[in-house]
Design a protein around this motif. Sequence first.
Motif, PDB file in Angstrom:
ATOM      1  N   ASN A 333       1.474  30.979  37.837  1.00  0.00           N
ATOM      2  CA  ASN A 333       1.894  29.668  38.629  1.00  0.00           C
ATOM      3  C   ASN A 333       3.065  29.823  39.347  1.00  0.00           C
ATOM      4  O   ASN A 333       4.086  30.364  39.040  1.00  0.00           O
ATOM      5  CB  ASN A 333       1.915  28.423  37.520  1.00  0.00           C
ATOM      6  CG  ASN A 333       0.575  28.160  37.188  1.00  0.00           C
ATOM      7  OD1 ASN A 333      -0.055  27.240  37.442  1.00  0.00           O
ATOM      8  ND2 ASN A 333       0.311  28.910  36.008  1.00  0.00           N
ATOM      9  N   ARG A 365      -1.138  30.678  41.379  1.00  0.00           N
ATOM     10  CA  ARG A 365      -1.528  29.367  41.595  1.00  0.00           C
ATOM     11  C   ARG A 365      -0.367  28.446  42.119  1.00  0.00           C
ATOM     12  O   ARG A 365       0.533  28.292  41.470  1.00  0.00           O
ATOM     13  CB  ARG A 365      -1.870  28.859  40.250  1.00  0.00           C
ATOM     14  CG  ARG A 365      -2.124  27.319  40.270  1.00  0.00           C
ATOM     15  CD  ARG A 365      -2.817  26.727  38.816  1.00  0.00           C
ATOM     16  NE  ARG A 365      -2.996  25.281  39.104  1.00  0.00           N
ATOM     17  CZ  ARG A 365      -1.978  24.430  38.172  1.00  0.00           C
ATOM     18  NH1 ARG A 365      -1.147  24.891  37.183  1.00  0.00           N
ATOM     19  NH2 ARG A 365      -2.235  23.182  38.462  1.00  0.00           N
ATOM     20  N   TRP A 367       1.131  25.256  42.452  1.00  0.00           N
ATOM     21  CA  TRP A 367       0.982  24.142  41.841  1.00  0.00           C
ATOM     22  C   TRP A 367       1.066  22.800  42.506  1.00  0.00           C
ATOM     23  O   TRP A 367       1.713  22.923  43.648  1.00  0.00           O
ATOM     24  CB  TRP A 367       2.285  24.218  40.684  1.00  0.00           C
ATOM     25  CG  TRP A 367       2.396  23.096  39.981  1.00  0.00           C
ATOM     26  CD1 TRP A 367       1.685  22.507  38.621  1.00  0.00           C
ATOM     27  CD2 TRP A 367       3.533  22.117  40.165  1.00  0.00           C
ATOM     28  NE1 TRP A 367       2.366  21.316  38.382  1.00  0.00           N
ATOM     29  CE2 TRP A 367       3.506  21.064  39.100  1.00  0.00           C
ATOM     30  CE3 TRP A 367       4.651  22.155  40.940  1.00  0.00           C
ATOM     31  CZ2 TRP A 367       4.413  20.139  38.792  1.00  0.00           C
ATOM     32  CZ3 TRP A 367       5.696  21.199  40.651  1.00  0.00           C
ATOM     33  CH2 TRP A 367       5.571  20.192  39.799  1.00  0.00           C
ATOM     34  N   TRP A 389      -4.952  30.414  44.131  1.00  0.00           N
ATOM     35  CA  TRP A 389      -5.452  28.984  43.603  1.00  0.00           C
ATOM     36  C   TRP A 389      -4.491  27.869  44.140  1.00  0.00           C
ATOM     37  O   TRP A 389      -3.385  27.969  44.035  1.00  0.00           O
ATOM     38  CB  TRP A 389      -5.372  29.049  41.962  1.00  0.00           C
ATOM     39  CG  TRP A 389      -5.793  27.787  41.362  1.00  0.00           C
ATOM     40  CD1 TRP A 389      -5.363  26.592  41.562  1.00  0.00           C
ATOM     41  CD2 TRP A 389      -6.839  27.570  40.189  1.00  0.00           C
ATOM     42  NE1 TRP A 389      -5.914  25.427  40.861  1.00  0.00           N
ATOM     43  CE2 TRP A 389      -6.831  26.223  40.085  1.00  0.00           C
ATOM     44  CE3 TRP A 389      -7.655  28.442  39.732  1.00  0.00           C
ATOM     45  CZ2 TRP A 389      -7.736  25.523  39.019  1.00  0.00           C
ATOM     46  CZ3 TRP A 389      -8.160  27.931  38.433  1.00  0.00           C
ATOM     47  CH2 TRP A 389      -8.502  26.791  38.154  1.00  0.00           C
ATOM     48  N   GLN A 390      -5.009  27.108  44.967  1.00  0.00           N
ATOM     49  CA  GLN A 390      -4.335  25.927  45.640  1.00  0.00           C
ATOM     50  C   GLN A 390      -4.379  24.773  44.978  1.00  0.00           C
ATOM     51  O   GLN A 390      -5.828  24.333  45.254  1.00  0.00           O
ATOM     52  CB  GLN A 390      -4.868  26.063  47.131  1.00  0.00           C
ATOM     53  CG  GLN A 390      -3.708  24.948  47.832  1.00  0.00           C
ATOM     54  CD  GLN A 390      -2.165  25.418  48.153  1.00  0.00           C
ATOM     55  OE1 GLN A 390      -1.801  26.368  48.331  1.00  0.00           O
ATOM     56  NE2 GLN A 390      -1.547  24.180  47.640  1.00  0.00           N
ATOM     57  N   ASP A 391      -3.511  24.099  44.647  1.00  0.00           N
ATOM     58  CA  ASP A 391      -3.657  22.597  44.342  1.00  0.00           C
ATOM     59  C   ASP A 391      -3.401  21.554  45.382  1.00  0.00           C
ATOM     60  O   ASP A 391      -2.563  22.286  46.245  1.00  0.00           O
ATOM     61  CB  ASP A 391      -2.796  22.203  43.169  1.00  0.00           C
ATOM     62  CG  ASP A 391      -2.999  22.727  41.659  1.00  0.00           C
ATOM     63  OD1 ASP A 391      -4.124  23.480  41.542  1.00  0.00           O
ATOM     64  OD2 ASP A 391      -2.442  22.532  40.800  1.00  0.00           O
ATOM     65  N   ASN A 433      -2.976  18.338  39.266  1.00  0.00           N
ATOM     66  CA  ASN A 433      -2.251  18.858  38.385  1.00  0.00           C
ATOM     67  C   ASN A 433      -2.461  18.245  37.353  1.00  0.00           C
ATOM     68  O   ASN A 433      -1.562  17.169  37.210  1.00  0.00           O
ATOM     69  CB  ASN A 433      -1.245  19.614  38.495  1.00  0.00           C
ATOM     70  CG  ASN A 433      -0.323  20.120  37.354  1.00  0.00           C
ATOM     71  OD1 ASN A 433      -0.624  21.361  36.863  1.00  0.00           O
ATOM     72  ND2 ASN A 433       0.613  19.413  36.594  1.00  0.00           N
ATOM     73  N   SER A 485      -6.925  20.496  37.845  1.00  0.00           N
ATOM     74  CA  SER A 485      -6.550  21.578  36.889  1.00  0.00           C
ATOM     75  C   SER A 485      -5.591  21.066  35.840  1.00  0.00           C
ATOM     76  O   SER A 485      -4.491  20.508  36.026  1.00  0.00           O
ATOM     77  CB  SER A 485      -5.705  22.658  37.695  1.00  0.00           C
ATOM     78  OG  SER A 485      -5.350  23.780  36.868  1.00  0.00           O
ATOM     79  N   SER A 525      -5.473  28.513  32.947  1.00  0.00           N
ATOM     80  CA  SER A 525      -4.532  28.260  34.218  1.00  0.00           C
ATOM     81  C   SER A 525      -3.062  27.855  33.921  1.00  0.00           C
ATOM     82  O   SER A 525      -2.482  27.945  35.025  1.00  0.00           O
ATOM     83  CB  SER A 525      -5.076  27.307  35.154  1.00  0.00           C
ATOM     84  OG  SER A 525      -5.694  26.293  34.666  1.00  0.00           O
ATOM     85  N   LEU A 620      -3.061  32.362  33.860  1.00  0.00           N
ATOM     86  CA  LEU A 620      -2.265  32.387  34.735  1.00  0.00           C
ATOM     87  C   LEU A 620      -0.765  31.699  33.946  1.00  0.00           C
ATOM     88  O   LEU A 620      -0.872  30.596  33.603  1.00  0.00           O
ATOM     89  CB  LEU A 620      -2.255  31.524  35.878  1.00  0.00           C
ATOM     90  CG  LEU A 620      -3.757  31.902  36.401  1.00  0.00           C
ATOM     91  CD1 LEU A 620      -3.845  30.822  37.617  1.00  0.00           C
ATOM     92  CD2 LEU A 620      -3.666  33.192  37.166  1.00  0.00           C
TER      93      LEU A 620
END
Length: 851
Positions: A333, A365, A367, A389-391, A433, A485, A525, A620
């Motif tokens: 992350n 990722r 966050w 991985w895009q929040d 998140n 997530s 994750s 992750l």
Amino acid sequence: MLKTYLNGDWEFSQVSSEHCPDVKESWNPCSLPTSVHVELKRLGRIPDPYKDLNEWKVQWIQEADWIFKTQFDVNESLFNHEHVDLLLDGLDTYCTITLNGKHIANTQNMFLSHRIDIKSVIKAQDNQLQLHFRSPWHEARKAEAQNGGPKPLWNGASNRLHSRKAQYGWGWDWGPVMMTIGPWKGVHLEIYDVRLEDVRIDTTLTGQKYDTATLTAAITLSDKQERDYLLDFTLVDSNNNIIRSAREHLASEKLRWDLVQEAKGWYPRGYGDQPLYRLEVELKDRGGHTLDMITKRVAFRSAKVIQEPLEGQEGTSFVFEVNGIRIFCGGSNWIPADSFLTDIGPARYRAWVNLLIKGNQNMLRVWGGGVYEAEELYDACDENGILVWQDFMFGCGLYPSYPKLNESIKAEAEQAVIRLRDHPSVVIFAGNNEDYALAESIGVMDYEDNSGDYMKSKFPARHIYEILLPEVVDRLSTIFYHRSSPYGGKSSSDQTVGDIHQWNVWHGTQEPWSNWDKLAGRFVSEFGMQGYPNIRTVNEWSDDKSQLFPQSRVSVNHNKADGFERRLELYLMENFRHAFDMSSYIYYTQIMQAECLSAAYRLWRRNFKGRGKEYTSGALVWQINDCWPCVSWAIADYYLRPKPSFFTIARELKTFTIGITRKHVKEYRDESTSAFFEIKEQMELWACNSTLEYVDVKVVLETYNLNTNQRDRKSFDIQLGPNASTEIWQGIVPGQSTRTDDSQMPAPIVIQARLHLTDKPHQVEARFSSWPEPYKYLAFPMPGLQIVVKGDDVILSCEKPVKGLILDVEGEECAWSDQALDLFPGDDQVVRAEGLKGRDVMFQYLGDGSA
């Protein structure tokens, strides 16, 4: 299209406001991008907020108003063009913009860029541009009061939920309260008659061998009139070879190219290359005059998230498939790499990605409590095959949802998706998140309600995550959308569906890390364990050496996690006999973190057993980085110094790995007795292979009894399956006797497994040592450790096993190739130490007296 940049020759000052009325203005020069804290520190007006308790000396900044202003001239010829636009790429956050005394815009979303038509306001000479930033603290409190008052959240103050500003600035359990203010991105003018407003490029890779690349391009122009503009397209590879071109293509028509074997596919790191191409788009009028140009970097890949039934287990998979290859995603992350975003330059972003590469990681990722990151981070991931991985920027809160806010969020999401969709590394957008987890924890999440009418429900942000954001992602991209997530089946903690954040080690039920296998999910994750940073980093947080002990006020202020003393000591006391001086405490928390996190990767990667049996498809760690010098869950600290856990994780993410579990099994003679039983120590042995081929290997298994020095040896010739784990052997630990009552202590047997490729029998591809746990029960022998230095190579050997070896030098640090090593007699290891320069190597290991 003409561009004029306005990033130099600014000045700033605090100004009077409702909450700070008696302010004497003091104007000081600056350049953009910047923020108030950065400038005040540069001027010596505030102490370094990262040192001592200085964080609390600068809280007044966020409650004040500030103005940034500049003067500029322009060439009179610009008035011959139809449009003159002012572009402000990022304003943090609540800003009133005036030009030549005329109000031209208000902003209240840090994540938005702004385009303002200023042709009627701008002059040739002496233009006065002013950015008046209002206190983010007070503006967010006003919005909160006007829209229902405080709502539940984890971390920070509740007014953050009403502010489209980086949420971590309110303080997090790893970061300080540092609410930045100012023009955090650049400012420029654009002068044009017509421009390329949007160039949407979609690419796919198909075919039996994924050898057919398809590119489509749809163009939107700023001129909405019915005019026949023309476009020239040129696709160029990294060597400037033209792959395909089209001339005088009508701008109103979509372009499509099918490139059979002309363009190569983009693959995640470890599974292929990452060829990147350049698409040049030139806008022309019928007379052939160039009106605008855009260059886009493109790559060809097909990315999916596969959620399908699994063989022998309930639930569904959650596995990323790129170009037909299912990937075990081992990564980290990412939080913002600084509390002051304008202090992060391109080289620093690339240094972080280089660290990921060194750590054998293939996913990052971004966050949801930080920012949509700088292009340099995504570019570096594109170039190196790191999946992203895009929040979206929502984190740990019961966010409000009302029309004015949602309008801003929609614009934010549109800009983010349009900017990020061209990056082949970006393979998923997640809505937030942990917001569903929070809603569940306070009893406001109703999974039976699928009405779509959520604005007035107890969880109004479902409208954002389930209606607003998926519509934007689906309309503007082909990237997979995941509403949160974590998010899964029966709850956000469902271990059989979707992804989970596994915090029952450290938080929650505070499980021992030996239970990671029971805590697995389909995709983990988030998970983590704290560890101190390097002693050099600890020394940075205070110039008062009397404060450099673990329980000092300064040390405690540099760990923001609630209850961290109890949690650290719980895991330390359960596993180690440890000392409390700073050097020893650093060592023990680092080794604890290294042991804990590597066990998670080792046990979860074992669950990636092949197609249809991807029981765990990703891990992750929380987190790769820090935003200031502190104690946290990071595996590398603020200064990019890797902790020992970084290296143990890197070993678990190599192409080939080997793993061991062991447990004591008690079998009673019959159901009637509690006194008569046998205890046997059982072990299991497996290996992982991330290549796409079957691989023949030899596995050597050795044991060493620390009391008697007795050794046993087994070997196995086996074929590892492709892109999966392979079980090798299970049985009783060699040399371990059967016990018949609980007063009998098991023999302290160390087990080492080494993996060799059959065609490279003398080279160790992977090794792992399993020691009896908890380590506090062991009497560590004098190991006869030998360290031989040859240039920058450090050759390590021992007469008896060594646990948790960490190397260092006095003075300037080295770049070590490995750390937190377990040594076994007869298995010499070589560590590279760049920058050693002939210095003596210092060391610590469990039981050596200094630790």
